[in-house]
Design a protein around this motif. Structure first.
Motif, PDB file in Angstrom:
ATOM      1  N   THR A 129      37.478  49.662  45.917  1.00  0.00           N
ATOM      2  CA  THR A 129      36.705  50.771  45.358  1.00  0.00           C
ATOM      3  C   THR A 129      36.004  50.349  44.071  1.00  0.00           C
ATOM      4  OG1 THR A 129      38.244  52.370  46.305  1.00  0.00           O
ATOM      5  CG2 THR A 129      36.825  53.149  44.521  1.00  0.00           C
ATOM      6  N   ILE A 130      36.715  49.642  43.213  1.00  0.00           N
ATOM      7  CA  ILE A 130      36.140  49.211  41.932  1.00  0.00           C
ATOM      8  C   ILE A 130      34.963  48.274  42.152  1.00  0.00           C
ATOM      9  CG2 ILE A 130      36.605  47.875  39.823  1.00  0.00           C
ATOM     10  CD1 ILE A 130      39.470  49.074  39.917  1.00  0.00           C
ATOM     11  N   MET A 131      35.105  47.330  43.078  1.00  0.00           N
ATOM     12  CA  MET A 131      34.006  46.393  43.342  1.00  0.00           C
ATOM     13  C   MET A 131      32.808  47.112  43.954  1.00  0.00           C
ATOM     14  SD  MET A 131      35.033  43.563  42.112  1.00  0.00           S
ATOM     15  CE  MET A 131      33.735  42.484  42.730  1.00  0.00           C
ATOM     16  N   ASP A 132      33.077  48.110  44.781  1.00  0.00           N
ATOM     17  CA  ASP A 132      31.983  48.879  45.379  1.00  0.00           C
ATOM     18  C   ASP A 132      31.216  49.660  44.306  1.00  0.00           C
ATOM     19  OD1 ASP A 132      30.532  50.116  47.684  1.00  0.00           O
ATOM     20  OD2 ASP A 132      31.488  51.923  46.909  1.00  0.00           O
ATOM     21  N   ILE A 133      31.945  50.285  43.393  1.00  0.00           N
ATOM     22  CA  ILE A 133      31.299  51.008  42.293  1.00  0.00           C
ATOM     23  C   ILE A 133      30.442  50.056  41.463  1.00  0.00           C
ATOM     24  CG2 ILE A 133      31.719  52.244  40.122  1.00  0.00           C
ATOM     25  CD1 ILE A 133      34.259  53.403  41.467  1.00  0.00           C
ATOM     26  N   ALA A 134      30.996  48.894  41.158  1.00  0.00           N
ATOM     27  CA  ALA A 134      30.270  47.917  40.345  1.00  0.00           C
ATOM     28  C   ALA A 134      28.984  47.465  41.040  1.00  0.00           C
ATOM     29  CB  ALA A 134      31.170  46.717  40.050  1.00  0.00           C
ATOM     30  N   ARG A 135      29.056  47.209  42.332  1.00  0.00           N
ATOM     31  CA  ARG A 135      27.858  46.764  43.071  1.00  0.00           C
ATOM     32  C   ARG A 135      26.780  47.847  43.056  1.00  0.00           C
ATOM     33  NH1 ARG A 135      31.634  43.977  46.462  1.00  0.00           N
ATOM     34  NH2 ARG A 135      32.028  45.897  47.619  1.00  0.00           N
ATOM     35  N   ARG A 136      27.188  49.084  43.292  1.00  0.00           N
ATOM     36  CA  ARG A 136      26.214  50.174  43.363  1.00  0.00           C
ATOM     37  C   ARG A 136      25.547  50.468  42.025  1.00  0.00           C
ATOM     38  NH1 ARG A 136      28.407  54.566  44.101  1.00  0.00           N
ATOM     39  NH2 ARG A 136      30.618  54.178  44.555  1.00  0.00           N
ATOM     40  N   HIS A 137      26.245  50.140  40.926  1.00  0.00           N
ATOM     41  CA  HIS A 137      25.699  50.450  39.600  1.00  0.00           C
ATOM     42  C   HIS A 137      25.243  49.203  38.844  1.00  0.00           C
ATOM     43  CE1 HIS A 137      26.732  54.781  39.479  1.00  0.00           C
ATOM     44  NE2 HIS A 137      27.720  54.432  40.281  1.00  0.00           N
ATOM     45  N   GLY A 138      25.284  48.057  39.493  1.00  0.00           N
ATOM     46  CA  GLY A 138      24.835  46.827  38.852  1.00  0.00           C
ATOM     47  C   GLY A 138      25.705  46.393  37.685  1.00  0.00           C
ATOM     48  N   LEU A 139      27.015  46.582  37.813  1.00  0.00           N
ATOM     49  CA  LEU A 139      27.949  46.237  36.740  1.00  0.00           C
ATOM     50  C   LEU A 139      28.760  44.998  37.104  1.00  0.00           C
ATOM     51  CD1 LEU A 139      29.339  49.831  36.049  1.00  0.00           C
ATOM     52  CD2 LEU A 139      27.396  48.693  34.931  1.00  0.00           C
ATOM     53  N   LYS A 140      29.294  44.328  36.095  1.00  0.00           N
ATOM     54  CA  LYS A 140      30.193  43.204  36.306  1.00  0.00           C
ATOM     55  C   LYS A 140      31.637  43.692  36.240  1.00  0.00           C
ATOM     56  CE  LYS A 140      26.910  40.133  36.503  1.00  0.00           C
ATOM     57  NZ  LYS A 140      26.519  39.549  37.816  1.00  0.00           N
ATOM     58  N   VAL A 141      32.520  42.965  36.908  1.00  0.00           N
ATOM     59  CA  VAL A 141      33.943  43.301  36.908  1.00  0.00           C
ATOM     60  C   VAL A 141      34.720  42.131  36.303  1.00  0.00           C
ATOM     61  CG1 VAL A 141      35.983  43.818  38.306  1.00  0.00           C
ATOM     62  CG2 VAL A 141      33.765  44.835  38.891  1.00  0.00           C
ATOM     63  N   VAL A 142      35.492  42.429  35.271  1.00  0.00           N
ATOM     64  CA  VAL A 142      36.369  41.446  34.630  1.00  0.00           C
ATOM     65  C   VAL A 142      37.810  41.887  34.882  1.00  0.00           C
ATOM     66  CG1 VAL A 142      37.105  40.403  32.458  1.00  0.00           C
ATOM     67  CG2 VAL A 142      34.671  40.921  32.836  1.00  0.00           C
ATOM     68  N   GLU A 143      38.555  41.112  35.617  1.00  0.00           N
ATOM     69  CA  GLU A 143      39.956  41.446  35.886  1.00  0.00           C
ATOM     70  C   GLU A 143      40.848  40.947  34.758  1.00  0.00           C
ATOM     71  OE1 GLU A 143      41.516  40.845  40.069  1.00  0.00           O
ATOM     72  OE2 GLU A 143      39.671  39.671  40.139  1.00  0.00           O
ATOM     73  N   ASP A 144      41.515  41.865  34.093  1.00  0.00           N
ATOM     74  CA  ASP A 144      42.561  41.488  33.155  1.00  0.00           C
ATOM     75  C   ASP A 144      43.831  41.311  33.985  1.00  0.00           C
ATOM     76  OD1 ASP A 144      44.609  41.308  31.307  1.00  0.00           O
ATOM     77  OD2 ASP A 144      43.683  42.703  29.902  1.00  0.00           O
ATOM     78  N   ALA A 145      44.036  40.068  34.416  1.00  0.00           N
ATOM     79  CA  ALA A 145      45.193  39.740  35.248  1.00  0.00           C
ATOM     80  C   ALA A 145      46.233  38.990  34.434  1.00  0.00           C
ATOM     81  CB  ALA A 145      44.754  38.901  36.456  1.00  0.00           C
ATOM     82  N   ALA A 146      46.378  39.387  33.167  1.00  0.00           N
ATOM     83  CA  ALA A 146      47.355  38.750  32.287  1.00  0.00           C
ATOM     84  C   ALA A 146      48.742  38.743  32.914  1.00  0.00           C
ATOM     85  CB  ALA A 146      47.389  39.473  30.938  1.00  0.00           C
ATOM     86  N   GLN A 147      49.081  39.826  33.614  1.00  0.00           N
ATOM     87  CA  GLN A 147      50.402  39.958  34.231  1.00  0.00           C
ATOM     88  C   GLN A 147      50.376  39.632  35.726  1.00  0.00           C
ATOM     89  OE1 GLN A 147      51.721  43.959  33.308  1.00  0.00           O
ATOM     90  NE2 GLN A 147      51.126  43.756  31.167  1.00  0.00           N
ATOM     91  N   GLY A 148      49.258  39.065  36.197  1.00  0.00           N
ATOM     92  CA  GLY A 148      49.046  38.995  37.636  1.00  0.00           C
ATOM     93  C   GLY A 148      49.173  37.644  38.316  1.00  0.00           C
ATOM     94  N   VAL A 149      49.684  36.626  37.619  1.00  0.00           N
ATOM     95  CA  VAL A 149      49.814  35.310  38.258  1.00  0.00           C
ATOM     96  C   VAL A 149      50.767  35.404  39.449  1.00  0.00           C
ATOM     97  CG1 VAL A 149      50.518  32.912  37.924  1.00  0.00           C
ATOM     98  CG2 VAL A 149      49.346  34.124  36.080  1.00  0.00           C
ATOM     99  N   MET A 150      50.332  34.902  40.595  1.00  0.00           N
ATOM    100  CA  MET A 150      51.106  34.902  41.844  1.00  0.00           C
ATOM    101  C   MET A 150      51.189  36.278  42.496  1.00  0.00           C
ATOM    102  SD  MET A 150      51.867  31.732  42.366  1.00  0.00           S
ATOM    103  CE  MET A 150      53.161  31.745  43.627  1.00  0.00           C
ATOM    104  N   ALA A 151      50.323  37.197  42.110  1.00  0.00           N
ATOM    105  CA  ALA A 151      50.244  38.501  42.771  1.00  0.00           C
ATOM    106  C   ALA A 151      48.896  38.607  43.474  1.00  0.00           C
ATOM    107  CB  ALA A 151      50.402  39.631  41.755  1.00  0.00           C
ATOM    108  N   SER A 152      48.788  39.540  44.435  1.00  0.00           N
ATOM    109  CA  SER A 152      47.556  39.612  45.219  1.00  0.00           C
ATOM    110  C   SER A 152      47.256  41.037  45.664  1.00  0.00           C
ATOM    111  CB  SER A 152      47.655  38.704  46.447  1.00  0.00           C
ATOM    112  OG  SER A 152      48.719  39.111  47.299  1.00  0.00           O
ATOM    113  N   TYR A 153      46.013  41.224  46.093  1.00  0.00           N
ATOM    114  CA  TYR A 153      45.534  42.496  46.645  1.00  0.00           C
ATOM    115  C   TYR A 153      44.925  42.207  48.003  1.00  0.00           C
ATOM    116  CZ  TYR A 153      42.368  46.527  47.233  1.00  0.00           C
ATOM    117  OH  TYR A 153      41.684  47.615  47.724  1.00  0.00           O
TER     118      TYR A 153
END
Length: 368
Positions: A129-153
């Motif tokens: 959903t976030i990536m879709d919103i960004a594409r439709r509005h011409g925005l960039k997405v920066v993932e703060d994955a500080a806590q996300g090493v070895m996790a996935s979506y």
């Protein structure tokens, strides 16, 4: 500690490479790129530094707006405030405590440049959903994955989904090197500039690859590299990242089973992990019933040598948050959940007997 950290540090010393981008740094870069699928990975001296690089890469200017949760660490906002941007704080979801993707679109203005989802506790935000919103509005997405090493979506590594991502290897994280982080570049158009910004604004990396005959100042940058001793330590950790994650997941699951009766009694709520998210057991937290005095619970646990703690003070209610950012909406869930949350001890080597004691003490503290 995995057992190889000091061995690799000794190798780095014997190799006479102590500054950044030596052999161990390159090993870490390759591991991150191969394990996440990112176009380019670059070690930094902190996750904060990686986030600051994203603001430079996106050419964030004074007055630009960046959408993010208020329930996050200060670095998420600081990285953009340093460039003169305005953090726009959006409420979180009640289940995962992640940025509520349903509220993002209403917070977008003509000045919005980027969305910064924070993967709380290593559980992914709703990235489709976030990536879709960004594409439709011409925005960039920066993932703060500080806590996300070895996790996935949905099978895709956190940090590798947006245009840019940031990892932390701080000693409080799962995979560590004391202080350290990494920038993940997933937009190929930004890869070369990322190298330049990281190397004080020079094309030094291209020079060492033989692509230019000398290196010069190309644009604004800074020194974002960690030393080679830090990378050597990190390499030992990365080699054991899967076993570290497996051990943490086992402890997380034991907590989850022990705490099920307390949830059934209405004393607390356990973490919720959506089916499409593979978390990394970065932390185990509980949300106390609002009628329970959290400080009493924390004090009781501390008196019994259990170091349970709360987490973030929401940024929108902090002095700097009021000065530099603005809240979109009342942020009701952020306020409520932040006042109920307790993080339980979690580390590799935590025994089931220790966990049993912690949960027994938690039960006594919440019912007496």
């Amino acid at each position: 500690m995995t057992g190889q950290e000091f061995h690799y540090i000794e190798q780095a010393k014997l190799g006479n490479v102590l500054a950044g981008d030596g052999p161990f740094t390159k090993k870490c870069h390759r591991w991150i790129e191969e394990s996440t699928g990112s176009v380019k990975a670059l070690l930094t001296h902190s996750c904060t530094a990686a986030l600051e690089m994203t603001a430079l890469l996106l050419d964030i200017q004074p007055g630009d707006e960046v959408i993010m949760p208020s329930y996050t660490f200060v670095s998420t906002a600081n990285a953009f405030v340093l460039r003169g941007a305005v953090p726009v704080f959006v409420d979180i979801r009640e289940d995962t405590l992640n940025l509520d993707e349903r509220l993002i679109e209403a917070a977008i203005s003509p000045r919005t440049r980027a969305i910064v989802p924070v993967h709380y506790a290593g559980v992914a935000c709703e990235m489709d959903t976030i990536m879709d919103i960004a594409r439709r509005h011409g925005l960039k997405v920066v993932e703060d994955a500080a806590q996300g090493v070895m996790a996935s979506y949905k099978g895709q590594a956190l940090g590798s989904i947006g245009d840019l991502g940031a990892f932390s290897f701080h000693e409080t994280k799962n995979v560590i090197c004391g202080e350290g982080g990494a920038l993940l570049v997933n937009n190929a158009d930004l890869a070369l500039r990322a190298e330049i910004i990281r190397e004080k604004g020079t094309d030094r990396s291209r020079f060492f690859r033989g692509e230019v005959d000398k290196y010069t100042w190309q644009e604004v940058g800074s020194s974002f590299l960690p030393g080679e001793l830090t990378a050597a330590f990190l390499w030992a950790q990365l080699q054991e990242a899967q076993s570290i994650t497996d051990l943490r997941l086992a402890s997380w699951q034991h907590y989850h089973e022990l705490l099920a009766p307390l949830e059934q009694k209405g004393i607390l709520r356990r973490p919720i992990v959506p089916d499409e998210c593979q978390h990394n057991a970065h932390m185990y937290y509980v949300l106390l019933n609002p009628e329970i005095d959290r400080q009493h619970v924390l004090s009781t646990l501390k008196q019994n040598a259990v170091d349970a703690v709360f987490h973030y003070v929401p940024l929108h209610s902090s002095p700097a948050g009021l000065r530099y950012g603005r809240a979109h909406g009342p942020l009701t869930i952020t306020n409520q959940q932040s006042e109920r949350l307790i993080r339980l001890p979690m580390w590799v080597g935590l025994t089931e007997q220790q966990q049993n004691k912690i949960v027994d003490l938690l039960l006594n503290a919440t019912t007496n």
